[in-house]
Design an enzyme around this catalytic site. Structure first.
Site, PDB file in Angstrom:
ATOM      1  N   HIS A 225       0.817  -1.215   0.000  1.00  0.00           N
ATOM      2  CA  HIS A 225       0.000   0.000   0.000  1.00  0.00           C
ATOM      3  C   HIS A 225       0.856   1.274   0.000  1.00  0.00           C
ATOM      4  O   HIS A 225       0.333   2.375   0.114  1.00  0.00           O
ATOM      5  CB  HIS A 225      -0.905  -0.028   1.239  1.00  0.00           C
ATOM      6  N   LYS A 227       3.375   4.394  -1.218  1.00  0.00           N
ATOM      7  CA  LYS A 227       3.519   5.311  -2.360  1.00  0.00           C
ATOM      8  C   LYS A 227       4.848   6.026  -2.176  1.00  0.00           C
ATOM      9  O   LYS A 227       4.948   7.002  -1.430  1.00  0.00           O
ATOM     10  CB  LYS A 227       2.382   6.340  -2.411  1.00  0.00           C
ATOM     11  N   ASP A 232      17.678   9.789  -7.338  1.00  0.00           N
ATOM     12  CA  ASP A 232      19.126   9.940  -7.123  1.00  0.00           C
ATOM     13  C   ASP A 232      19.544   9.756  -5.673  1.00  0.00           C
ATOM     14  O   ASP A 232      20.645  10.177  -5.282  1.00  0.00           O
ATOM     15  CB  ASP A 232      19.600  11.311  -7.625  1.00  0.00           C
ATOM     16  N   HIS A 404      -8.745  11.749   1.340  1.00  0.00           N
ATOM     17  CA  HIS A 404      -7.910  10.546   1.306  1.00  0.00           C
ATOM     18  C   HIS A 404      -6.605  10.741   2.076  1.00  0.00           C
ATOM     19  O   HIS A 404      -5.784   9.843   2.148  1.00  0.00           O
ATOM     20  CB  HIS A 404      -7.622  10.193  -0.167  1.00  0.00           C
ATOM     21  N   LYS A 406      -3.867  11.013   5.003  1.00  0.00           N
ATOM     22  CA  LYS A 406      -3.611  10.169   6.167  1.00  0.00           C
ATOM     23  C   LYS A 406      -2.586  10.890   7.040  1.00  0.00           C
ATOM     24  O   LYS A 406      -1.378  10.664   6.921  1.00  0.00           O
ATOM     25  CB  LYS A 406      -3.087   8.810   5.711  1.00  0.00           C
ATOM     26  N   ASP A 411       0.108  18.496  19.321  1.00  0.00           N
ATOM     27  CA  ASP A 411       0.742  19.487  20.205  1.00  0.00           C
ATOM     28  C   ASP A 411       1.683  20.456  19.500  1.00  0.00           C
ATOM     29  O   ASP A 411       2.556  21.043  20.146  1.00  0.00           O
ATOM     30  CB  ASP A 411       1.515  18.773  21.315  1.00  0.00           C
TER      31      ASP A 411
END
Length: 486
Positions: A225, A227, A232, A404, A406, A411
């Protein structure tokens, strides 16, 4: 005997099913796993003959303990020690960090002990809001690549934006840049023509754990899952944004506005990100990878001083690192916890942590979608809201489109941006990766974005929520029963 079997075929098959189901139930009980998950599997085995066995076969195997994932040949102890020595902070730096983080130093120590995840200090971190901005940055950096490009994506489609990126990969590969591309077999859609083009251009690419009949395996366990993009060994990208046209809001008219968050990293944090990519690459390619200096260039000249840890979890880790980091962050909160997640199907530890934090005076806010791409996940999420609001947790539902992102910010000190949802699948089953950032400026940016998102959200009224229709409650209860399997 054969005649008896013929005349009682379905009875024999049913008896065989329940013998196998009893064996599976005994195996589940012996593992002493989460009671809710245990009951869900056993009820499925009992009340859904044949189907229950299929569900258990595909979703019930615990590969974390079986170690089917090829255990990190690339991460031998010499490499770990070498990387950690590069990042080792001196006493003065550690003292400053202790003063800045307070109790949240526990997060740093937690990951160092459970995953050998070093704290990197010399980094620049840029917050990228939505796909249009993210792809503009990514395309520019891909075009400027000189040595190598590494991509690892759950969803990578050869649609408009996907083709644009793939064309750059092909062009770079023909010019001698090493291009390595891993994509999840279930999540991604790449045509035969696209694969042939990549192959002819010299792009190395491999699907992650290929499966047959993808239409029937959208929830298949143990998916990649993540991404990730690395250019380089100096620039890294990670977050919630996959490569697909539905993540674009300005370039193409989509059914829904898509709200997401990504980050660009420049500096030492790219090194552990690179390690995780190479670990996965060994698995998907079946090759032992030779580590060279060009993959881990000297980044000591990086101007920023943003502290970052890369937290990864999956069936190849001994601990649920991301879940534990989130749990610790909530428990050490003094002022506020702001969470944005598209899927909220938490375990009991996270629920309790949120309730306790809120009841002790911490401002706990949760932003989830009102529109979801999964009705089962939506109703399962809804089943948890009442118990949270009873503890004064503020719950908001995003109304502008699909959210979408996440992210978590705590604080004004700690932030988490990555691929992990607040659900059982991300915590325990899928391969996920998050950046844990200890920095006031990024926390302020993420807090401001959270407040902007609340302008496009509605707060769930607790009194009205308690009087929602019975049929809605029934759907929630049904979906919650299946929530450990979603």
């Amino acid at each position: 005997m054969i005649e008896i079997v013929k005349h009682n075929f379905w009875t024999v098959v049913l008896v065989l099913n329940y013998l196998l189901a009893a064996s599976a139930a005994a195996t589940i009980l012996s593992k002493n796993i989460n009671p809710t998950k245990t009951i869900s599997y056993i009820l499925t085995l009992v009340f859904f003959p044949f189907l229950g066995l299929i569900v258990y076969y595909f979703f019930g195997q615990e590969y974390r303990k079986n170690k089917i994932f090829n255990r990190k040949h690339i991460l031998n102890q010499n490499i770990i020690r070498s990387l950690q020595s590069d990042f080792e902070l001196d006493l003065g730096q550690m003292a400053k960090l202790d003063d800045f983080l307070g109790d949240k130093i526990k997060l740093v120590n937690l990951l160092k002990k459970s995953e050998n995840s070093p704290l990197t200090l010399h980094n620049d971190v840029e917050l990228l809001i939505n796909g249009d901005v993210t792809f503009d940055y990514l395309l520019k950096d891909l075009k400027a690549a000189e040595d190598h490009i590494h991509l690892e994506y759950y969803i990578f489609n050869d649609d408009s934006i996907g083709t644009e990126i793939l064309n750059i990969l092909c062009e770079k590969a023909t010019k001698g840049v090493a291009v390595r591309f891993s994509f999840d077999s279930v999540g991604s859609k790449l045509s035969k023509a696209t694969r042939n083009k990549l192959r002819k251009s010299g792009v190395e690419f491999y699907p992650f754990m290929p499966v047959l009949f993808k239409k029937f395996t959208s929830k298949m366990n143990y998916r990649d899952h993540r991404k990730i993009a690395i250019i380089d060994g100096k620039i890294g990208y990670l977050g919630g944004i996959n490569v697909a046209d539905n993540y674009l809001n300005n370039r193409k008219k989509n059914k829904h506005f898509w709200r997401d968050t990504h980050i660009k990293l420049v500096g030492e944090a790219v090194k552990p990100l690179q390690v995780h990519f190479l670990t996965n690459w060994e698995f998907v390619s079946g090759q032992r990878f030779k580590v060279s200096k060009n993959l881990f260039p000297d980044l000591s000249a990086t101007s920023g001083e943003v502290a970052v840890q890369i937290a990864a979890s999956g069936p190849d880790t001994d601990w649920a690192n991301i879940m534990e980091a989130i749990f610790t962050a909530i428990n050490t909160a003094d002022e506020y916890v702001y969470i944005t997640t598209p899927y909220f199907i938490p375990n009991e530890q996270i629920i309790t942590a949120l309730q306790v934090a809120s009841k002790s005076g911490v401002d706990v806010r949760l932003l989830i979608p009102k529109i979801s791409d999964s009705w089962t996940a939506k109703y399962a999420s809804n089943s948890y809201l009442e118990s949270l609001m009873e503890a004064d947790v503020k719950v908001y539902r995003y109304t502008k489109g699909i959210i979408h992102a996440k992210t978590i910010t705590v604080d004004g000190v700690f932030s988490s941006i990555g691929t992990s949802n607040m659900d059982y699948r991300s915590f325990n089953i899928n391969f996920e990766i998050n950046a844990l950032v200890y920095n006031k400026e990024l926390s302020r940016q993420l807090e401001n974005q959270f407040m902007e998102d609340l302008k496009d959200a509605e707060r769930v009224d607790f009194e009205r929520w308690k009087t929602r229709p019975f049929h809605q409650r029934a759907k929630e209860s049904y979906c919650r029963l299946w929530s450990p399997l979603l």
